[in-house]
Enzyme design. Structure first.
Site, short mmCIF file in Angstrom:
data_model
loop_
_atom_site.label_atom_id
_atom_site.label_comp_id
_atom_site.label_asym_id
_atom_site.label_seq_id
_atom_site.Cartn_x
_atom_site.Cartn_y
_atom_site.Cartn_z
N ASN A 71 1.42 4.19 15.87
CA ASN A 71 2.84 4.59 15.54
C ASN A 71 2.90 5.54 14.50
O ASN A 71 1.90 5.63 13.87
CB ASN A 71 3.64 3.36 14.91
CG ASN A 71 3.46 3.00 13.70
OD1 ASN A 71 4.02 3.76 12.62
ND2 ASN A 71 2.53 2.22 13.25
N LEU A 75 7.91 5.96 7.80
CA LEU A 75 8.86 5.29 6.68
C LEU A 75 10.09 5.69 6.80
O LEU A 75 10.92 5.81 5.92
CB LEU A 75 8.26 5.74 5.41
CG LEU A 75 6.93 4.92 4.93
CD1 LEU A 75 6.28 5.55 3.59
CD2 LEU A 75 6.99 3.44 4.79
N ASN A 104 8.42 -4.57 1.43
CA ASN A 104 7.49 -3.69 1.38
C ASN A 104 7.89 -2.41 0.69
O ASN A 104 9.00 -1.79 1.11
CB ASN A 104 7.00 -3.46 2.63
CG ASN A 104 5.78 -2.43 2.65
OD1 ASN A 104 6.01 -1.20 2.51
ND2 ASN A 104 4.45 -2.96 2.79
N ASN A 132 2.84 -0.93 -0.67
CA ASN A 132 2.02 0.09 0.50
C ASN A 132 1.36 1.25 -0.10
O ASN A 132 2.11 2.05 -0.71
CB ASN A 132 3.14 0.70 1.68
CG ASN A 132 2.52 1.50 2.48
OD1 ASN A 132 1.11 1.50 2.53
ND2 ASN A 132 3.37 1.81 3.53
N CYS A 135 0.12 5.69 1.38
CA CYS A 135 0.95 6.92 1.22
C CYS A 135 0.46 8.04 0.44
O CYS A 135 -0.26 7.95 -0.41
CB CYS A 135 2.28 6.55 0.48
SG CYS A 135 3.02 5.16 1.16
N LYS A 170 -0.84 -4.09 -0.46
CA LYS A 170 -1.56 -3.55 1.06
C LYS A 170 -2.37 -2.45 1.13
O LYS A 170 -1.85 -1.39 0.76
CB LYS A 170 -0.44 -3.44 2.11
CG LYS A 170 -0.77 -3.35 3.80
CD LYS A 170 0.31 -3.76 4.49
CE LYS A 170 -0.25 -4.21 5.87
NZ LYS A 170 0.85 -4.67 6.86
N ASN A 197 -3.82 -2.26 6.55
CA ASN A 197 -2.93 -1.27 7.26
C ASN A 197 -3.44 -0.79 8.55
O ASN A 197 -4.81 -1.02 8.65
CB ASN A 197 -2.65 -0.28 6.00
CG ASN A 197 -1.31 0.00 6.62
OD1 ASN A 197 -0.51 0.15 7.38
ND2 ASN A 197 -0.33 0.39 5.12
N THR A 198 -2.74 -0.08 9.29
CA THR A 198 -3.10 0.72 10.39
C THR A 198 -4.14 1.59 10.16
O THR A 198 -4.49 2.32 9.17
CB THR A 198 -2.12 1.30 11.13
OG1 THR A 198 -1.32 2.29 10.13
CG2 THR A 198 -1.05 0.46 11.50
N GLY A 248 -4.20 -7.53 11.48
CA GLY A 248 -4.87 -6.55 12.19
C GLY A 248 -5.37 -7.07 13.54
O GLY A 248 -6.38 -7.66 13.71
#
Lengths: 314, 276
Positions: A71, A75, A104, A132, A135, A170, A197-198, A248
């Site tokens: 994805n 944000l 989040n 998060n 970033c 995270k 996270n991804t 995950g």
């Protein structure tokens, strides 16, 4: 034997079950009404929220890969004030029914994280904050906040200073030493760590001979990343004393149990919510059945059990 | 939990989260299939243009549900109904769906999204390929209201033409065909067919591939057409309910989700140059 106890204790909040909706997959908590009742979860984590509204990335934003989903939403969110004005009031019944609501938060600068944390502290209506760290830090040449222990700890410390709410951090998964980053977050005042996270990923459009996703790169989730996620959770658990929330590629109870066995206190499900309408029920029921079958009366008895059985971190 | 809250949840659950049994899954040729799912007597009243999200339940394989416009609702005489989906096999998800056989259980959410606003006395429906799915259902609704819509369908080749010809009973259809020669059929794409046709219309409904919609929009803009045009768009989707924000459409009001703000948009709402 009585039904095994699957309540779990996170700092400042007791969850009725260890299953948490992962940020970004459950919107602002009401979109799935009538399909995925939010009250099934121990907690839900709302979509990444920034100080000001964000448009997000140009489409296309998603792409499916074998056992994976990439994805690149970027944000997109209406900003913290709108989240408080429009969305959080609708979730107060849910909180009363016993499902925790966690927000989040994300930012481009340390100041931005701090400002959001102040607003959360002042306006309440949530049970905790998930920070998060994946970033880009615009003041430091776009280096990811989560990629360096010092920067990560600055963000966490600034959020900690502004709020008494539980702070979960995270972590970005692709770093040299995730345990070290987790430890620095703990020292900066984090109450819990969530990981992972991804993973960064791209898709190539061979017809147009360019990158497929509108945002260029995206984040890979789904079962494809589970073995890596398990290893990173192990590496964190060995280094910190605060609880770890595993995430995950969890699709079913077996996957969730694996995360708990490597030391996760609770689990987040994200992509798994898209796969079936019964993922959450199946995970909770399967967890209870497993505990009964191995004659454990409390989920805590399998938390980190692999370390009792000779595992070491890598 | 208060009782009225339970009732609400229960009702919505029934409303959006459904399952049914495959009654048939017929290959029409050229990769097109018509899937019929018996849904018994559950309350299921989609509007034309709305879609359903079919779950593949393949947790370690291709995971996302696949969205399909409702092609038709079949009402059985002895109570109960079936939902029909017209689809083309283009990837792994549709391949898995094409392997469903009679009696298989299918889980789906829906009806999802906003359907077409039904208006006008002389509607023109323009479809590219499998885009006819949503427009077929719309055409049936017009006919129930004693209005006879004109339908233009563009197909790629003779095989596709033969696949489609015969499933649209009682509709006033003109085909266009891009490759090959067939007597009496317009040679070219459906937008070219539209350009030369002298059909009298007061509203346009259009559904098809993005490139087709873009070329229609160019004509619409250059000829200053003032008729209302409703476009049914497609996008890759995950949740189908506006939670993941994966299916954004660039519009004059910023990005909007194809699943909950669409899939039907008025032509002027969309920023076509940014649509991929």
């Amino acid at each position: 034997m009585e039904r095994p106890n699957i309540n779990v204790e996170l700092p400042g909040m007791r969850l009725k079950n260890p299953v948490i909706a992962a940020s970004g997959t459950f919107g602002f908590g009401t979109e799935y009404d009538g399909i995925y009742p939010a009250h099934l979860f121990g907690a839900i984590i709302l979509k990444g929220t920034t100080l000001k509204p964000r448009d997000g990335n140009p489409p296309p934003r998603i792409y499916e890969t074998p056992s994976g989903l990439i994805n690149s939403v970027g944000l997109q969110n209406p900003g913290i004030e709108s989240v408080y004005d429009e969305y959080l009031p609708k979730l107060q019944n849910l909180r009363e029914s016993g499902t925790k609501v966690i927000l989040n938060i994300a930012g481009d600068t340390v100041d931005e994280y701090e400002a959001i944390a102040s607003i959360c502290e002042e306006r309440g209506m949530i049970d905790g904050i998930e920070v998060n760290l994946s970033c880009p830090n615009v003041k430091k040449g776009g280096v990811n906040f989560g990629s360096n222990p010092d920067i990560a700890s600055k963000v966490v410390a600034s959020v900690r200073r502004k709020t008494t709410l539980p702070v979960i951090v995270k972590l970005a998964p692709v770093v040299t030493d995730i345990g070290k980053i987790a430890l620095s977050c703990q020292e900066a005042g984090a109450d819990a760590i969530s990981a992972i996270n991804t993973l960064p990923a791209v898709v190539i459009d061979i017809d147009k001979q360019k990158l497929f996703l509108g945002g260029g790169s995206g984040g890979l989730s789904g079962s494809a990343i589970k073995p890596f996620a398990l290893m990173q959770v192990m590496n964190i658990v060995k280094r910190v004393s605060i609880p770890v929330i595993g995430c995950g590629g969890i699709m079913n109870s077996r996957d969730a149990i694996e995360f708990i066995m490597v030391g996760a206190r609770a689990v987040q499900i994200g992509t798994g919510l898209f796969v079936s309408l019964k993922t959450v029920e199946n995970v909770i029921n399967g967890l209870v059945e497993y505990l009964s079958s191995v004659r454990k009366d409390n989920i805590s008895q399998i938390e980190g059990i692999i370390f009792n059985n000779g595992a070491r971190s890598f | 939990m208060p009782f009225h809250y339970y009732l609400k949840v229960h009702f919505e659950y029934k409303y959006k989260c459904n399952s049914g049994l495959v009654s048939s899954n017929n290959e029409l040729g050229s990769g097109f299939f018509l899937l019929t799912i018996d849904i018994g007597s559950i309350y299921f009243e989609p509007a034309p243009g709305q879609f359903i999200n079919i779950y593949l339940n393949d947790e370690y394989g291709y995971m996302l549900p696949r969205p399909f416009s409702v092609f038709n609702i079949v009402k059985y005489e002895n109570l109960g109904s079936a939902v029909q989906i017209l689809y083309k096999v283009i990837g792994r998800g549709t391949k898995i769906i094409s392997q469903l056989t009679k009696g298989d259980r299918v889980e789906f959410t829906g009806p999802l999204g906003n359907g077409f606003i039904i208006e006008g006395e002389k509607p023109l429906l323009i479809a590219g390929g499998v885009g006819i799915a949503s427009l077929n259902f719309l055409a049936r609704r017009f006919k129930e209201n004693k209005i006879e819509p004109k339908v233009l369908i563009g197909v790629r080749d003779e095989m596709s033409y033969r696949a489609f010809n015969g499933i649209f009973n009682n509709l006033d259809i003109q085909f266009s065909i891009e490759r090959g020669e067939l007597d009496t059929i317009f040679k070219g794409n459906v937008i070219e067919l539209y350009s030369i046709s002298d059909i009298d219309y007061d509203v346009i409904y259009i559904c098809g591939p993005t490139n087709m919609l873009k070329s229609f929009e160019e004509i619409y803009r250059s000829k200053n057409i003032i008729t209302k045009v409703y476009c049914c768009l497609e996008s890759r989707m995950a949740c189908g309910v506006g939670a993941c924000l994966g299916c954004s459409i660039p519009t004059k009001d910023g990005y909007r989700s194809c699943c909950v703000d669409g899939p039907v948009f008025e032509i002027g709402e969309v920023i076509w140059k940014d649509l991929t």
